[in-house]
Design a protein around this motif. Sequence first.
Motif, PDB file in Angstrom:
ATOM      1  N   ASP A 260      46.190  40.692  35.481  1.00  0.00           N
ATOM      2  CA  ASP A 260      45.172  40.831  36.522  1.00  0.00           C
ATOM      3  C   ASP A 260      45.880  40.730  37.875  1.00  0.00           C
ATOM      4  O   ASP A 260      46.371  39.658  38.257  1.00  0.00           O
TER       5      ASP A 260
ATOM      6  N   HIS B 270      41.881  42.061  46.738  1.00  0.00           N
ATOM      7  CA  HIS B 270      42.646  40.852  46.403  1.00  0.00           C
ATOM      8  C   HIS B 270      43.924  41.172  45.616  1.00  0.00           C
ATOM      9  O   HIS B 270      44.662  40.282  45.222  1.00  0.00           O
ATOM     10  N   PHE B 271      44.123  42.465  45.352  1.00  0.00           N
ATOM     11  CA  PHE B 271      45.293  42.853  44.551  1.00  0.00           C
ATOM     12  C   PHE B 271      46.596  42.575  45.303  1.00  0.00           C
ATOM     13  O   PHE B 271      46.727  42.885  46.472  1.00  0.00           O
TER      14      PHE B 271
ATOM     15  N   LYS C  17      43.801  46.381  38.434  1.00  0.00           N
ATOM     16  CA  LYS C  17      42.887  46.111  39.549  1.00  0.00           C
ATOM     17  C   LYS C  17      43.519  46.448  40.909  1.00  0.00           C
ATOM     18  O   LYS C  17      43.296  45.753  41.902  1.00  0.00           O
TER      19      LYS C  17
ATOM     20  N   SER D 263      41.366  46.602  44.118  1.00  0.00           N
ATOM     21  CA  SER D 263      40.724  45.438  44.738  1.00  0.00           C
ATOM     22  C   SER D 263      41.460  44.987  45.995  1.00  0.00           C
ATOM     23  O   SER D 263      42.694  45.081  46.085  1.00  0.00           O
TER      24      SER D 263
ATOM     25  N   THR E 212      44.765  40.601  40.691  1.00  0.00           N
ATOM     26  CA  THR E 212      44.044  39.882  41.753  1.00  0.00           C
ATOM     27  C   THR E 212      44.185  38.367  41.605  1.00  0.00           C
ATOM     28  O   THR E 212      43.699  37.612  42.437  1.00  0.00           O
ATOM     29  N   THR E 213      44.786  37.930  40.496  1.00  0.00           N
ATOM     30  CA  THR E 213      44.972  36.476  40.317  1.00  0.00           C
ATOM     31  C   THR E 213      46.436  36.181  40.026  1.00  0.00           C
ATOM     32  O   THR E 213      47.134  37.013  39.436  1.00  0.00           O
TER      33      THR E 213
END
Length: 451
Positions: free
Chosen positions: A300, A335-336, A330, A333, A302-303
């Motif tokens: 992921d 937040h990527f 992702k 996003s 984004t995290t």
Amino acid sequence: MYDTIVAISTPIGMGAIGAVRVSGGDVDKIIRNCLKKHKYESKKMYYGWMYDEDSPVDEVTWVYHSKPNSYTGEDMLEIFCHGGKLVTYNILKTIIKLGARQALPGEFSKRAVLNGKIDLIKAEAINSLIKAETPFSLDASLKLLKKNRLSETIQELKHEMINIAAEIEVELDYPDEVEIDSLNLKEKISDILKTVDKILKEADNGIIAVEGVKTAIVGKPNSGKSTLLNALLKKDRAIVTEIPGTTRDTIEESLNINGILLKLIDTAGIRPTEDKIEKIGIEKTLNAMEESNLILFILDGTTPYDYEDEMIFSRIKELNNKSVIIVLNKSDSEHFKLSNCPTKLFDQKFDIVTISAKNKEIKSLEDKIYEIYFEKINIEEPTLTNMRQKNSLESSRKYLLNALNSLNMGFSNDVVMIDVRKALEKIYELTGENYTEELLNTIFSNFCVGK
Ligand code: GDP
């Protein structure tokens, strides 16, 4: 002599032509009764009416193939009728009335093998040819069917093993008069092993070409596995949800990427859990990774990379002979961050791609898969194309190695003989010369009826 079998060999439904095939001892009786012909020649096409006693069934053309010059090696009859559901069915029924029985799936091919017309490898090539879903699998099957080289090599291996067995046998029978040169024996077995290893090495590519690349999608919950699966399949197949760990069971799907067949196994994600149902899923994930040829490890983007990712990654590193693609998801996003894929992953031999599963922006992944597999499955020379064949040859190899070890350790020749015989048996199993009813039934049960 086997009983007479009959099958509709064309797909059920409407079409210009339907074909019904018959094989066995009653062919002559059937031609006389149904086609009203008392003199006829092999391999000639005749035109006429087919009758059920005196009622006309259809206007047909037909060909008789006299034994042993037929596909099955028995007397055969092929009737070409109008391709309606009822027409072909009525022809089948008429022939069954005369004593034939309906053929089981693959029974014509099974008879061809039993009557020595083709070996098991060729029979399987015919089956994979019919079932081919991609040009690569079609090509690999055609090569196996058309070129005899692989069958010839396997026959040569077989004869070399028979010669070795015979040599040992003579010494065992006449211990005072004959003495085997064990150095020479070792050399011969080593040479056979070299050829076996070469065939086995190439078999992996043949199997992938025909059966597909077994692909495991792994990653922690919510990394986007189900979304990626859907994007790859270009339809909504797996249930996508925000609750971690909901893809509990494994789902198998096949997928064609520019001619490369992927057998996808979607999995539940690997993480410590107390939930019993989920545990099954996790075990399946581990099995799937072990079974697979290709692992898509989803991160992921984004995290931050965390201990769950690390746990999966450490499993992946333990596995050998797998292609691994790290898929940073992702990318759409806000937040990527590329830095969510730690630099230590870049240092590995694995490929890394960035995608947005949600927006179906997965071309980089598809291109990478194509790049990895295109050369492997663009088969030049015929290879083994399924696991059954590979397993038989692998077992044979194991016995040959035992025989070689026994020779090296100075064991007596009757010990060596046991393993040479077993190695030979496995070759017979590979070609279909030594079979059990169970083995043949398993193989032919996934053939089409009428083939
Ligand atoms: P799984 O548990 O690994 O199967 O993850 P899912 O496919 O169920 O996805 C978990 C969540 O991440 C869902 O809310 C998805 O919509 C979201 N998601 C998946 N892929 C992407 C992506 O490429 N971009 C964004 N922004 N969200 C995604």
